[in-house]
Design a protein around this motif. Structure first.
Motif, PDB file in Angstrom:
ATOM      1  N   GLN A  19      -7.090 -62.652  -8.267  1.00 26.33           N
ATOM      2  CA  GLN A  19      -7.439 -62.678  -6.861  1.00 26.33           C
ATOM      3  C   GLN A  19      -8.199 -61.396  -6.537  1.00 26.33           C
ATOM      4  OE1 GLN A  19      -6.400 -65.100  -4.405  1.00 26.33           O
ATOM      5  NE2 GLN A  19      -5.937 -66.334  -6.181  1.00 26.33           N
ATOM      6  N   ALA A  20      -9.150 -61.501  -5.642  1.00 30.44           N
ATOM      7  CA  ALA A  20      -9.938 -60.338  -5.283  1.00 30.44           C
ATOM      8  C   ALA A  20      -9.279 -59.502  -4.194  1.00 30.44           C
ATOM      9  CB  ALA A  20     -11.325 -60.782  -4.830  1.00 30.44           C
ATOM     10  N   VAL A  21      -8.181 -59.965  -3.648  1.00 26.87           N
ATOM     11  CA  VAL A  21      -7.496 -59.231  -2.581  1.00 26.87           C
ATOM     12  C   VAL A  21      -7.003 -57.908  -3.142  1.00 26.87           C
ATOM     13  CG1 VAL A  21      -5.590 -59.268  -0.949  1.00 26.87           C
ATOM     14  CG2 VAL A  21      -6.827 -61.371  -1.457  1.00 26.87           C
ATOM     15  N   GLN A  22      -7.395 -56.838  -2.487  1.00 29.47           N
ATOM     16  CA  GLN A  22      -7.026 -55.489  -2.919  1.00 29.47           C
ATOM     17  C   GLN A  22      -5.649 -55.121  -2.358  1.00 29.47           C
ATOM     18  OE1 GLN A  22      -9.118 -53.841  -5.042  1.00 29.47           O
ATOM     19  NE2 GLN A  22     -10.233 -55.778  -4.958  1.00 29.47           N
ATOM     20  N   PRO A  23      -4.936 -54.256  -3.055  1.00 27.31           N
ATOM     21  CA  PRO A  23      -3.594 -53.877  -2.580  1.00 27.31           C
ATOM     22  C   PRO A  23      -3.583 -53.283  -1.173  1.00 27.31           C
ATOM     23  CG  PRO A  23      -3.922 -53.149  -4.844  1.00 27.31           C
ATOM     24  CD  PRO A  23      -5.231 -53.692  -4.370  1.00 27.31           C
ATOM     25  N   ASP A  24      -4.656 -52.555  -0.807  1.00 29.05           N
ATOM     26  CA  ASP A  24      -4.662 -51.947   0.530  1.00 29.05           C
ATOM     27  C   ASP A  24      -4.908 -52.972   1.639  1.00 29.05           C
ATOM     28  OD1 ASP A  24      -7.294 -52.296  -0.392  1.00 29.05           O
ATOM     29  OD2 ASP A  24      -8.049 -50.715   0.927  1.00 29.05           O
ATOM     30  N   GLU A  25      -5.270 -54.205   1.274  1.00 25.06           N
ATOM     31  CA  GLU A  25      -5.487 -55.257   2.271  1.00 25.06           C
ATOM     32  C   GLU A  25      -4.210 -56.035   2.577  1.00 25.06           C
ATOM     33  OE1 GLU A  25      -8.657 -57.912   1.089  1.00 25.06           O
ATOM     34  OE2 GLU A  25      -9.711 -56.284   0.104  1.00 25.06           O
ATOM     35  N   ILE A  26      -3.269 -56.025   1.664  1.00 21.54           N
ATOM     36  CA  ILE A  26      -2.073 -56.852   1.788  1.00 21.54           C
ATOM     37  C   ILE A  26      -1.214 -56.376   2.954  1.00 21.54           C
ATOM     38  CG2 ILE A  26       0.042 -57.587   0.615  1.00 21.54           C
ATOM     39  CD1 ILE A  26      -1.518 -57.368  -2.018  1.00 21.54           C
ATOM     40  N   LEU A  27      -0.807 -57.350   3.772  1.00 24.97           N
ATOM     41  CA  LEU A  27       0.023 -57.046   4.937  1.00 24.97           C
ATOM     42  C   LEU A  27       1.477 -56.846   4.520  1.00 24.97           C
ATOM     43  CD1 LEU A  27      -1.429 -59.705   7.397  1.00 24.97           C
ATOM     44  CD2 LEU A  27      -1.849 -57.244   7.417  1.00 24.97           C
ATOM     45  N   PRO A  28       2.195 -55.922   5.173  1.00 25.59           N
ATOM     46  CA  PRO A  28       3.606 -55.716   4.824  1.00 25.59           C
ATOM     47  C   PRO A  28       4.484 -56.913   5.184  1.00 25.59           C
ATOM     48  CG  PRO A  28       2.946 -54.278   6.643  1.00 25.59           C
ATOM     49  CD  PRO A  28       1.716 -54.987   6.176  1.00 25.59           C
ATOM     50  N   ASN A  29       4.105 -57.663   6.192  1.00 26.89           N
ATOM     51  CA  ASN A  29       4.858 -58.841   6.607  1.00 26.89           C
ATOM     52  C   ASN A  29       4.466 -60.003   5.686  1.00 26.89           C
ATOM     53  OD1 ASN A  29       5.656 -61.263   7.842  1.00 26.89           O
ATOM     54  ND2 ASN A  29       5.577 -60.332   9.881  1.00 26.89           N
ATOM     55  N   ALA A  30       5.401 -60.491   4.882  1.00 28.03           N
ATOM     56  CA  ALA A  30       5.113 -61.531   3.884  1.00 28.03           C
ATOM     57  C   ALA A  30       4.654 -62.836   4.538  1.00 28.03           C
ATOM     58  CB  ALA A  30       6.347 -61.780   3.023  1.00 28.03           C
ATOM     59  N   ALA A  31       5.203 -63.183   5.688  1.00 30.35           N
ATOM     60  CA  ALA A  31       4.814 -64.425   6.357  1.00 30.35           C
ATOM     61  C   ALA A  31       3.365 -64.342   6.840  1.00 30.35           C
ATOM     62  CB  ALA A  31       5.747 -64.711   7.522  1.00 30.35           C
ATOM     63  N   LEU A  32       3.004 -63.190   7.432  1.00 24.80           N
ATOM     64  CA  LEU A  32       1.618 -63.002   7.880  1.00 24.80           C
ATOM     65  C   LEU A  32       0.660 -62.993   6.692  1.00 24.80           C
ATOM     66  CD1 LEU A  32       1.619 -60.367  10.781  1.00 24.80           C
ATOM     67  CD2 LEU A  32       1.076 -62.791  10.888  1.00 24.80           C
ATOM     68  N   GLU A  33       1.071 -62.360   5.602  1.00 25.15           N
ATOM     69  CA  GLU A  33       0.223 -62.306   4.401  1.00 25.15           C
ATOM     70  C   GLU A  33      -0.008 -63.714   3.844  1.00 25.15           C
ATOM     71  OE1 GLU A  33      -2.220 -61.093   1.415  1.00 25.15           O
ATOM     72  OE2 GLU A  33      -1.591 -59.972   3.187  1.00 25.15           O
ATOM     73  N   GLN A  34       1.046 -64.529   3.848  1.00 22.69           N
ATOM     74  CA  GLN A  34       0.893 -65.903   3.362  1.00 22.69           C
ATOM     75  C   GLN A  34      -0.058 -66.685   4.259  1.00 22.69           C
ATOM     76  OE1 GLN A  34       1.961 -67.143   0.410  1.00 22.69           O
ATOM     77  NE2 GLN A  34       0.667 -68.858   0.988  1.00 22.69           N
ATOM     78  N   ARG A  35       0.052 -66.508   5.562  1.00 20.56           N
ATOM     79  CA  ARG A  35      -0.872 -67.166   6.486  1.00 20.56           C
ATOM     80  C   ARG A  35      -2.296 -66.701   6.242  1.00 20.56           C
ATOM     81  NH1 ARG A  35       1.088 -65.994  12.268  1.00 20.56           N
ATOM     82  NH2 ARG A  35      -0.887 -67.009  12.784  1.00 20.56           N
ATOM     83  N   ALA A  36      -2.459 -65.391   6.009  1.00 21.73           N
ATOM     84  CA  ALA A  36      -3.794 -64.846   5.735  1.00 21.73           C
ATOM     85  C   ALA A  36      -4.369 -65.458   4.459  1.00 21.73           C
ATOM     86  CB  ALA A  36      -3.739 -63.331   5.620  1.00 21.73           C
ATOM     87  N   ARG A  37      -3.538 -65.601   3.432  1.00 19.40           N
ATOM     88  CA  ARG A  37      -3.994 -66.205   2.169  1.00 19.40           C
ATOM     89  C   ARG A  37      -4.388 -67.664   2.375  1.00 19.40           C
ATOM     90  NH1 ARG A  37      -2.972 -63.320  -2.829  1.00 19.40           N
ATOM     91  NH2 ARG A  37      -2.879 -61.172  -2.121  1.00 19.40           N
ATOM     92  N   ASN A  38      -3.607 -68.386   3.161  1.00 22.34           N
ATOM     93  CA  ASN A  38      -3.926 -69.789   3.434  1.00 22.34           C
ATOM     94  C   ASN A  38      -5.263 -69.922   4.165  1.00 22.34           C
ATOM     95  OD1 ASN A  38      -1.567 -70.637   2.203  1.00 22.34           O
ATOM     96  ND2 ASN A  38      -0.446 -70.818   4.124  1.00 22.34           N
ATOM     97  N   ILE A  39      -5.485 -69.061   5.139  1.00 27.97           N
ATOM     98  CA  ILE A  39      -6.736 -69.110   5.906  1.00 27.97           C
ATOM     99  C   ILE A  39      -7.917 -68.691   5.029  1.00 27.97           C
ATOM    100  CG2 ILE A  39      -8.006 -68.066   7.818  1.00 27.97           C
ATOM    101  CD1 ILE A  39      -5.266 -67.848   9.272  1.00 27.97           C
ATOM    102  N   SER A  40      -7.782 -67.564   4.346  1.00 27.97           N
ATOM    103  CA  SER A  40      -8.913 -67.058   3.564  1.00 27.97           C
ATOM    104  C   SER A  40      -9.207 -67.929   2.347  1.00 27.97           C
ATOM    105  CB  SER A  40      -8.686 -65.597   3.154  1.00 27.97           C
ATOM    106  OG  SER A  40      -7.531 -65.464   2.368  1.00 27.97           O
ATOM    107  N   GLY A  41      -8.240 -68.716   1.907  1.00 25.36           N
ATOM    108  CA  GLY A  41      -8.492 -69.651   0.817  1.00 25.36           C
ATOM    109  C   GLY A  41      -9.412 -70.787   1.229  1.00 25.36           C
ATOM    110  N   GLY A  42      -9.547 -71.033   2.524  1.00 25.56           N
ATOM    111  CA  GLY A  42     -10.412 -72.097   3.019  1.00 25.56           C
ATOM    112  C   GLY A  42     -11.736 -71.606   3.568  1.00 25.56           C
ATOM    113  N   LEU A  43     -11.959 -70.271   3.494  1.00 24.96           N
ATOM    114  CA  LEU A  43     -13.213 -69.714   3.995  1.00 24.96           C
ATOM    115  C   LEU A  43     -14.141 -69.373   2.829  1.00 24.96           C
ATOM    116  CD1 LEU A  43     -11.815 -67.332   6.774  1.00 24.96           C
ATOM    117  CD2 LEU A  43     -12.823 -69.609   7.050  1.00 24.96           C
ATOM    118  N   ARG A  44     -15.401 -69.766   2.957  1.00 22.87           N
ATOM    119  CA  ARG A  44     -16.403 -69.565   1.910  1.00 22.87           C
ATOM    120  C   ARG A  44     -16.938 -68.130   1.953  1.00 22.87           C
ATOM    121  NH1 ARG A  44     -19.370 -73.578   0.006  1.00 22.87           N
ATOM    122  NH2 ARG A  44     -18.978 -74.827   1.871  1.00 22.87           N
TER     123      ARG A  44
END
Length: 156
Positions: A19-44
């Motif tokens: 994954q190209a997501v860098q460690p400094d981008e990851i949110l401390p809240n796991a639920a928010l991070e999962q939502r972010a991954r779901n959204i960014s997985g659908g963006l080109r």
């Protein structure tokens, strides 16, 4: 040597997708991070175009990943985040664009290409069938004499 190649091959199959997501981008809240991954997985990725922003190392993809996370932290729901990105970049930013007047050709093109190919094959088959039914014109006296002469020369 075969054993080493087999072990390396199995390791590659089992290895997680990078994954190209860098460690400094990851949110401390796991639920928010999962939502972010779901959204960014659908963006080109607008640079790579065949990758999601989650999989791309392009600087613009990084900026979009950060933007998605900032909007989630600000309290936007998933639809609002996607709508915000689409408002900025258009439907092209979606890996699965919606079916509407602007994307109708995009969704219909595969079917149109298939129909054009099928029509070409059908028409070509009809042409060939017509060619097979054509009887050749009879030989003229001059052509018949020439063929007879060639056959005699060949035999003799």
């Amino acid at each position: 040597m075969r054993r080493i190649a087999l072990i390396l091959g199995l390791m590659l199959l089992v290895a997680p997708v990078a994954q190209a997501v860098q460690p400094d981008e990851i949110l401390p809240n796991a639920a928010l991070e999962q939502r972010a991954r779901n959204i960014s997985g659908g963006l080109r990725c607008l640079v790579c175009q065949n990758q999601s922003i989650d999989d791309s190392d392009a600087p613009l993809a990084r900026d979009l990943r950060i933007l998605v996370r900032e909007r989630l932290v600000a309290g936007d729901d998933d639809k609002a985040v996607v709508d915000f990105v689409v408002a900025r970049y258009g439907d092209f930013v979606l890996l699965r664009p919606p079916l509407n007047a602007h994307t109708l050709l995009l969704w219909g093109a595969p079917f149109l290409i298939f129909l054009a190919g099928a029509a070409f094959v059908w028409r070509r088959g009809r042409q060939r069938a017509g060619e097979e039914n054509v009887t050749p014109a009879p030989l003229t006296d001059e052509e018949r004499n020439r063929v007879d002469k060639l056959l005699r020369d060949e035999q003799g």
